[in-house]
Scaffold this motif. Structure first.
Motif, short mmCIF file in Angstrom:
data_model
loop_
_atom_site.label_atom_id
_atom_site.label_comp_id
_atom_site.label_asym_id
_atom_site.label_seq_id
_atom_site.Cartn_x
_atom_site.Cartn_y
_atom_site.Cartn_z
N ILE A 1 -12.61 11.52 -45.16
CA ILE A 1 -11.94 12.79 -44.92
C ILE A 1 -12.46 13.37 -43.61
CG2 ILE A 1 -11.62 15.16 -45.75
CD1 ILE A 1 -11.75 14.11 -48.58
N ILE A 2 -11.55 13.78 -42.73
CA ILE A 2 -11.91 14.32 -41.42
C ILE A 2 -11.15 15.61 -41.17
CG2 ILE A 2 -12.54 12.11 -40.36
CD1 ILE A 2 -9.74 11.92 -39.20
N HIS A 3 -11.50 16.31 -40.10
CA HIS A 3 -10.83 17.54 -39.71
C HIS A 3 -9.35 17.27 -39.45
CE1 HIS A 3 -9.77 21.04 -37.20
NE2 HIS A 3 -10.75 21.66 -37.85
N HIS A 4 -8.51 18.26 -39.72
CA HIS A 4 -7.06 18.04 -39.59
C HIS A 4 -6.63 17.81 -38.15
CE1 HIS A 4 -6.14 22.11 -38.07
NE2 HIS A 4 -7.14 22.50 -38.85
N ASN A 5 -7.48 18.15 -37.19
CA ASN A 5 -7.13 17.92 -35.78
C ASN A 5 -7.69 16.62 -35.23
OD1 ASN A 5 -5.61 20.25 -35.34
ND2 ASN A 5 -7.42 21.49 -34.93
N GLU A 6 -8.24 15.78 -36.09
CA GLU A 6 -8.80 14.50 -35.66
C GLU A 6 -7.96 13.36 -36.20
OE1 GLU A 6 -12.73 14.78 -37.23
OE2 GLU A 6 -13.49 15.95 -35.54
N VAL A 7 -8.21 12.18 -35.64
CA VAL A 7 -7.47 11.00 -36.09
C VAL A 7 -8.40 9.92 -36.63
CG1 VAL A 7 -7.41 9.96 -33.77
CG2 VAL A 7 -5.67 9.34 -35.44
N VAL A 8 -9.63 9.90 -36.13
CA VAL A 8 -10.67 9.01 -36.67
C VAL A 8 -11.97 9.79 -36.76
CG1 VAL A 8 -9.69 6.82 -35.84
CG2 VAL A 8 -11.19 8.15 -34.34
N CYS A 9 -12.88 9.32 -37.59
CA CYS A 9 -14.18 9.97 -37.72
C CYS A 9 -15.07 9.62 -36.53
CB CYS A 9 -14.86 9.55 -39.02
SG CYS A 9 -15.36 7.81 -39.07
N GLU A 10 -16.22 10.26 -36.42
CA GLU A 10 -17.11 10.03 -35.29
C GLU A 10 -17.61 8.59 -35.24
OE1 GLU A 10 -20.30 12.81 -35.12
OE2 GLU A 10 -18.99 14.56 -35.00
N LEU A 11 -17.92 8.01 -36.40
CA LEU A 11 -18.41 6.64 -36.42
C LEU A 11 -17.35 5.66 -35.94
CD1 LEU A 11 -20.37 6.60 -39.82
CD2 LEU A 11 -21.33 6.64 -37.50
N CYS A 12 -16.11 5.85 -36.37
CA CYS A 12 -15.03 4.94 -35.97
C CYS A 12 -14.60 5.18 -34.53
CB CYS A 12 -13.86 5.07 -36.94
SG CYS A 12 -14.25 4.46 -38.60
N PHE A 13 -14.73 6.43 -34.07
CA PHE A 13 -14.43 6.72 -32.66
C PHE A 13 -15.32 5.86 -31.75
CE2 PHE A 13 -15.33 9.01 -28.72
CZ PHE A 13 -14.06 9.24 -28.24
N ASP A 14 -16.55 5.67 -32.14
CA ASP A 14 -17.49 4.88 -31.35
C ASP A 14 -17.10 3.40 -31.32
OD1 ASP A 14 -19.00 7.09 -30.71
OD2 ASP A 14 -20.41 6.82 -32.38
N GLN A 15 -16.22 2.99 -32.24
CA GLN A 15 -15.79 1.59 -32.28
C GLN A 15 -14.52 1.34 -31.46
OE1 GLN A 15 -17.91 -0.53 -33.80
NE2 GLN A 15 -19.08 1.37 -34.15
N ILE A 16 -13.91 2.39 -30.94
CA ILE A 16 -12.71 2.22 -30.12
C ILE A 16 -13.09 1.51 -28.82
CG2 ILE A 16 -10.87 3.39 -28.84
CD1 ILE A 16 -11.01 5.64 -30.89
N ASN A 17 -12.32 0.50 -28.46
CA ASN A 17 -12.60 -0.27 -27.25
C ASN A 17 -11.95 0.40 -26.05
OD1 ASN A 17 -13.33 -2.19 -25.41
ND2 ASN A 17 -12.23 -3.89 -26.37
N PHE A 18 -12.65 1.39 -25.49
CA PHE A 18 -12.17 2.05 -24.28
C PHE A 18 -12.39 1.11 -23.08
CE2 PHE A 18 -13.13 5.79 -26.98
CZ PHE A 18 -11.91 6.43 -26.90
N THR A 19 -11.48 1.19 -22.12
CA THR A 19 -11.54 0.27 -20.98
C THR A 19 -12.61 0.64 -19.96
OG1 THR A 19 -9.97 1.54 -19.66
CG2 THR A 19 -9.06 -0.13 -21.16
N HIS A 20 -12.90 1.93 -19.84
CA HIS A 20 -13.81 2.44 -18.79
C HIS A 20 -13.25 2.18 -17.39
CE1 HIS A 20 -16.63 3.23 -21.99
NE2 HIS A 20 -16.58 1.98 -22.36
N HIS A 21 -11.91 2.14 -17.29
CA HIS A 21 -11.28 2.02 -15.98
C HIS A 21 -11.56 3.25 -15.13
CE1 HIS A 21 -7.89 -0.98 -17.30
NE2 HIS A 21 -9.08 -1.53 -17.24
#
Length: 217
Positions: free
Chosen positions: A18-38
């Motif tokens: 369960i997360i805040h209604h304005n979020e889409v993933v929790c903090e732990l899963c956000f850290d797993q997103i593969n950002f490109t760092h372009h």
């Protein structure tokens, strides 16, 4: 907390917490997103792919779009899950990671859906994303500059011999010249759609094109 939040709590798309209604993933899963760092002003994989198809100034992809990845789940919910507000969330992530103030962008332009497709979906998944960018960057946005001429055709046209069709897939609705246009889309795959739009803009006048996408496949 609203009653709807108690009855139907918002949950992380990845782990179901369960997360805040304005979020889409929790903090732990956000850290797993593969950002490109372009970096927008430096050459990167997206820049190189675009340059094989059309002249480009700069390009930026926020995430990698991989099978069964968190980024794929997020974008699929945005496009097909009726969760238009995710566009604002992704836009805020983008604003945190790139600085376009020195790029001299004149106008943000979104890749359009066909009107029939947009009516079926209820919204264009790019509009809230681009409008949030526009507000944060203080750069105007135009959702009507490009018109899609055919329905349910773009993703079917993937082979090079169908380039003639792609050249007629979009049209410009107004005169533009001497503009640096930032083209915005969700996922860059083959680049055929982006290329078709870019060439329409480039042949209109002394225009320049840059590209920003949520993810690169």
């Amino acid at each position: 907390m609203f009653l709807v939040d108690l009855l139907f709590p918002n949950r992380c798309l990845e782990c179901n917490r369960i997360i805040h209604h304005n979020e889409v993933v929790c903090e732990l899963c956000f850290d797993q997103i593969n950002f490109t760092h372009h970096h927008f002003s430096e050459s990167n994989l997206l820049t190189e792919k675009c340059r094989l198809l059309f002249p480009i100034e700069n390009a930026f992809a926020l995430m990698q779009f991989e099978e069964e990845s968190t980024s794929q789940k997020i974008i699929h919910q945005l496009k097909y899950g009726g969760r238009e507000k995710i566009g604002k969330i992704i836009s805020n992530w983008t604003l945190e990671k790139i600085d376009l103030r020195k790029s001299k962008i004149d106008l943000l332009v979104t890749i359009p859906l066909h009107p029939t497709k947009q009516k079926e979906r209820g919204y264009n998944q790019l509009h809230l994303f681009a409008d949030t960018l526009s507000k944060g960057l203080k750069i105007p946005c135009d959702h009507s500059l490009i018109k899609r001429n055919f329905y349910k055709k773009a993703q079917a046209q993937k082979r090079r011999e169908q380039r003639t069709f792609n050249e007629n897939l979009f049209s410009i609705t107004k005169n533009i010249s001497n503009q640096h246009i930032l083209l915005i889309d969700d996922v860059f795959t083959t680049g055929n759609t982006m290329s078709a739009v870019a060439w329409q803009i480039l042949k209109e006048g002394n225009n320049k094109v840059s590209v920003l996408v949520m993810a690169i496949d």
